[in-house]
Design an enzyme around this catalytic site. Structure first.
Site: not given
Lengths: 819, 289
Positions: A506, A509, A549, A551, A751
């Site tokens: 989104i 990357g 979550r 990666t 995050e």
């Protein structure tokens, strides 16, 4: 007998590259994003760039009332607009098929695709119009006449909890039994009462954070077509599979008949997790008219009808020993849920878990309530609950330090979470470099000489720390083994590999990360790995981009998939060459036995040879990642939540204009424990974006409403997030160790990195002004007001003044969910 | 909302633009950079069936400086050209500052200063400095030419003294003479893409250590940019001290007439007039020509 998870993984792991041989992962500037050229040149295809022949347009009709009954809808005037092709109301969707977020909590789904009888916020969708042009659809939508019967509007979450409040969702059985709680959550451990009794120091403080929005540059939208009984929808989603589930449910059709394609997405930040009317209405119109139908929201619609960050009111009690050991915490969090649940129902649990980070605290008594109000629906937002919680709890930490006469940095060190600590409710920490993050920031900002800026001088430095979940295991939909990510990798004899990743890029990357993982393991160049973007027909299951979550879980699924393919290939060549698979290496487009010049072939030859032996079957690998969890972590609040935890620290230097209240962020140091960074530039980019978000949260952004619940600043002109020119110098300190469970050793970086920013800036402002500000945002005007009042009255604490009384007068928790 | 349908006319001459604007009185809008006009059309703030683009008209894009007199800023001079003009930065830096404060780098490359004042927003960044400098708006209507003193140009929110057929060709700004100085400060929440909470412009003429004459102007605190006459009176004839600046600031804050809105309260705007009056006068005195 089926292989166990560990046997299966250990065999795949045996052929993984030795981390010391990595040529891409963890190297600075080793590779660029695979979508860089398309995005820089403007050719990247986003939802609004999807053009299909004969497309028609959809516009939504929104409620001007924050709380009202719908009496009638009249399309007579709207019908007269040339080009109008049809209308929809709530009756066009199956009743009871409300939209929500987790399948496991489907009974809490509360949003009708279009409102049938009642609107609960300004902007609630009551009808939809389809026309041949966007202009005609807009004109007709304006002419739809809806008659409403206004109801009392509840904007304050405490008012909404009152037993005599107007019911928003659940009708009261009898007067005085209203229940406007969307959800409430209790988390307890140890013996907090005893700890409070015995403590040297106890306190009770109040804090408050505001409503802000994600402000993704790309507005929400969708385009749908209907062919052969199947709906195909391109949408601005953060999770194609979860969106597909709710679109199918909302339409009342099987999931097999809905294909959801995620094109490029211009930022989500949590605001594009839920399913909305602008996705369902084009599907229905496409089915009715045979034309593709597009609906792209305008910016004010994004503000009013999508999602916001939960405003939270805090009551925090803490107990410390004389030497600064945190003995117990009691907190009450009131989260303004707005009109609906959706992805917002996780906010309570997350707020309580985050309240235990990044310190060891064995005795806790925490309750979070999420009342419905008539504000826009609150939902997930980057640093979900953590930004608000770490603002309150980390401002509080400095207050405690100053009361106890302990340096705030030292107080944090005394209580910091250490590697492999298990929290009192079962959170299982693994790798942890929180101490190193704090120390790196302290050194870079020269913390030990912090009094070079005397208190109240208009300049100061502040620090804070935080922790976050890396890899929320919860799969949203019901899946075997709680599996939340799957990936397929195909090796091609023409010299490339294809990765079919369910992970939803989104803008963060992750498509690049997946290509890198495959390229790294197979010894290919980045451009020899082709990524198929998330699409429910072509890519396998993935729960979406949320909960830090992607990666960790998606990356691991991808690593397993490429490992599975690699194992098959190497097993074949080990047999041919009379060696073990683990002896063979893949690098620089070659497959070879080190030290044996005869056993050294190209990647193409290796794939060709495998296919020759296997009747033409290509090498393909399937990978999945699951976190053996349970939805009970949301219900009972015991057990482990995530696969790993990331840690962060921040140090801010500010200058406050004591006459105007304007805050300049002069310098910002960020220490982050993200495991092995897979792409250092991407990590730095995430951290710089996090500082922007955190600075906006602290000093700039706020949704403002009038008394009737009308949004007064739904534009980028009046909703003022900081610009590039407002940003400070940012120094990123990656304080990492290889995480055993992480993909190639990585943890999250997008995050958790937002969580400590606000409190570092807030603490700095407090030292610079000599005040303690407990409510966000600290805009120039608010700070000016506090400074002037301080001059007049000597008052030093500002914000949340209404909270002590409101917390004291809350009704008891309802019986329905009693614990 | 979507842009409504309208006729677009690219005028070849001032007379053509003026003639058409007069014929379409009330239904036509003049467009230069378009950075305000297009938004106003989209938001239905103005209802025009004809947009007259003057970008093709020659002779309107110059920054002309005549020593001993002043500057002539053409109607098509962009805010970016103004902020980066060597002669403006050297001889009237407060105007370069004001131009630089407007919107964003992208918008300043399209938007013009004349557009900024014709839009007549009370918080327009270039208005207070033009008012402080006693600028003159140069207007053509058909064959007729007229000068409108900037003090008579603004009539209200989005209202100017312009009549149907009037085309602003440029603005004349007197130069700073020896011992004169000027300054403009904008106070906003963010450093770009923001409307002024207040803007304060100042022009001073010094005589020895004393203020011989001055003009203080305020943006964002009334339906038009305002003069702070009482503050000016306090300064004239006196030597600048911190106390005097404070008195002038207080006087200016009592003269402004701000409203409360979502961007700032009247109370805050009032006090910011006090603060920035002090800062603007001080800077003007410190940067005498």
């Amino acid at each position: 007998m089926a292989q166990t998870r560990n046997e299966y993984w250990s065999e795949i792991r045996s052929v993984y590259k030795d981390p010391k041989d990595y040529v891409l992962a963890g190297r600075g500037n080793a590779y660029v994003r695979i979508d860089a050229e398309a995005k820089v040149t403007g050719t990247a295809v986003y939802t609004d760039d999807v053009y299909l022949p004969e497309t028609w347009y959809c516009k939504l009709v929104h409620s001007p009332y924050a709380h009202a009954l719908i009496k009638s809808i009249d399309f007579t005037e709207a019908e007269k607009v040339p080009g109008v092709k049809g209308f929809l109301t709530g009756a066009d969707f199956p009743e009871g098929h409300n939209l929500g977020n987790p399948e496991a909590f489907k009974e809490l789904a509360d949003k009708e695709p279009l409102c049938r009888r009642k609107v609960r916020m300004v902007g609630d969708e009551v009808a939809a119009v389809c026309a041949t042009t966007e202009e005609a659809a807009e004109e007709a939508a304006r002419l739809v006449k809806v008659e409403y019967e206004p109801l009392p509007v509840l904007l304050d979450p405490f008012d909404a909890m009152a037993l005599d409040a107007e019911p928003i969702h659940y009708p009261a059985d009898q007067p005085g039994t209203a229940n406007n709680l969307s959800i409430f959550t209790v988390m307890k451990a140890g013996d907090p009462d005893k700890a409070f009794e015995e403590a040297y120091y106890t306190d009770k403080s109040y804090y408050k954070t505001q409503e802000m929005v994600h402000a993704a540059i790309e507005p929400h939208g969708a385009i749908a077509k209907y062919e052969n009984g199947e709906y195909t929808i391109w949408s601005t989603t953060q999770g194609a599979y979860v969106s597909r589930y709710w679109v199918a449910w909302g339409l009342g059709v099987p999931e097999s008949q809905v294909r959801l394609i995620k094109p490029m997405v211009g930022g989500g930040f949590g605001g594009k997790l839920d399913v909305f009317a602008h996705e369902l209405c084009p599907c229905k119109f496409a089915e009715r008219t045979g034309h593709p139908v597009k609906c792209i929201l305008k910016r004010d619609e994004v503000f009013k009808c999508t999602r916001t960050r939960h405003p939270i009111s805090f009551q925090i009690e803490s107990a410390f020993s004389k030497d600064g050991k945190l003995l117990a915490k009691r907190c009450r969090h009131i989260l303004d849920g707005g009109a609906y649940g959706g992805s917002g129902i996780a906010a309570n649990t997350l707020s309580l878990i985050c309240a235990t980070f990044p310190y060891k605290v064995e005795n806790i008594d925490m309750i979070a309530r999420r009342p419905y109000t008539n504000h826009p629906a609150s939902g997930a937002m980057r640093g979900y609950s953590a930004c608000q919680v770490h603002f309150a709890h980390e401002i509080h930490m400095d207050e405690v330090a100053n009361h106890l006469g302990i340096d705030p940095l030292e107080l944090r060190h005394k209580n910091e979470i250490t590697p492999y600590y298990t929290g009192p409710t079962g959170l299982e920490f693994t790798s942890c470099r929180f101490k190193e993050c704090m120390d790196a920031c302290a050194e870079a900002i020269d913390w030990k000489n912090r009094w070079r800026y005397p208190k109240g001088s208009g300049q100061a430095i502040g620090m804070s720390g935080s922790g976050f979940m890396s890899g929320t295991g919860f799969p949203v939909l019901v899946t075997p083994h709680y599996c939340s990510s799957t990936t397929i990798v195909r090796l091609n004899r023409e010299g490339y590999a294809v990765v079919y990743t369910g992970a939803n890029d989104i803008g963060q990357g992750c498509d690049t990360v997946m290509a890198m993982i495959v390229a790294e393991e197979l010894g290919l160049n980045m451009d020899e790995v082709k990524v198929v973007q998330s699409d429910t027909t072509t890519t396998p299951w993935d729960a979406g981009s949320f909960g830090s979550r992607v990666t960790f879980l998606g990356g691991n699924a991808c690593h397993h998939a490429v490992g599975d393919a690699k194992l098959k290939l190497l097993k074949h060549w080990a047999e041919e060459w009379g060696c073990k698979p683990t002896d063979i290496k893949m690098a620089d487009h070659r497959v070879f036995l080190p030290g044996d010049a005869e056993k050294n072939i190209s990647y193409n030859e290796a794939c060709y040879g495998y296919e020759e032996k296997n009747f033409g079957r290509c090498v393909a690998g399937v990978g999945a990642y699951n976190h053996e969890g349970d939805k009970d972590v949301y219900v009972k609040n015991v057990g482990n939540y995530a696969t790993a935890y990331s840690f962060s620290a921040s140090a801010a230097k500010v200058t406050v204009d004591m006459e105007t209240g304007a805050v300049t962020l002069d310098d910002f140091i960020f220490g982050h424990d993200c495991g092995r960074p897979l792409n250092i530039r991407a990590v730095e980019g995430q951290i710089e974006g996090s500082v922007l978000l955190g600075f906006g949260f602290t000093c700039y952004e706020e949704c403002v409403y009038d008394k009737d619940g009308r949004h007064l600043n739904p534009s980028f002109r009046d909703y003022r997030f900081p610009t590039a020119l407002d940003m400070p110098n940012i120094t990123t300190k990656v304080c990492s160790e290889y995480d055993e469970e992480g993909p190639l050793g990585a943890k999250e970086a997008g995050e958790g990195s937002t969580a400590p920013v606000g409190s570092a800036i807030g603490n700095a402002i407090n030292y610079a002004t000599g005040l303690v500000i407990k409510e966000l945002p600290i805009t120039p005007e608010r700070l000016w007001k506090a400074l002037r009042e301080h001059e007049r009255t000597g008052k030093t604490e500002f914000g949340g003044e209404d909270l002590p009384e409101k917390f004291a007068n809350m009704p008891p928790l309802p019986k329905r969910y009693n614990v | 909302m979507s842009l409504p349908a309208f006729d677009y006319v690219k005028a070849g001459s001032l007379q053509e633009a003026s003639q058409l604007a007069k014929e379409k009185a009330g239904k036509a809008v003049i467009m230069a950079g378009g950075t305000d006009v297009i938004l106003l059309l989209k938001d239905r703030v103005i209802a025009a069936d004809t947009v007259i683009d003057i970008k093709g008209i020659e002779g309107l894009n110059e920054i002309a400086y005549k020593e001993g007199e002043g500057f002539r800023i053409g109607a098509l001079v962009t805010l970016f050209e103004l902020q980066s003009s060597e002669v403006i930065k050297e001889k009237l830096p407060a105007l370069a500052d004001a131009a630089h404060y407007v919107a964003s780098a992208q918008i300043r490359r399209k938007g013009t200063m004349v557009g900024n004042i014709c839009n007549a927003s009370p918080s327009a960044d270039t208005a207070p400095i033009l008012l402080a400098m006693n600028a003159v708006v140069k207007v053509v209507n058909g064959e007729e030419k007229k000068d409108i003193p900037i003090g008579e140009f603004f009539k209200g929110v989005k209202k100017t003294a312009l009549q149907p057929g009037d085309i602003v060709t440029g603005v004349f700004i007197p130069e700073l003479k020896k011992n004169e100085g000027s300054a403009y400060f904008k106070h906003a929440v963010r450093k770009a893409m923001d409307l002024a909470i207040v803007g304060v412009g100042a022009w001073v003429k010094m005589d020895g250590g004393k203020v011989a004459d001055c003009r203080i102007t305020m943006g964002g605190v009334g339906i038009t940019p305002l003069r702070a006459y009482n503050a000016e009176k306090i300064l004239i004839g006196n030597a600048i001290t911190e106390e005097l600046l404070e008195q002038a600031g207080v006087a200016a804050s009592q003269e402004c007439k701000p409203i409360s809105d979502v961007r700032a309260s009247a109370e805050y705007r009032t006090d910011m007039i006090r603060v920035y009056t002090k800062r603007a006068v001080k800077k003007a005195v410190e940067t005498l020509a």
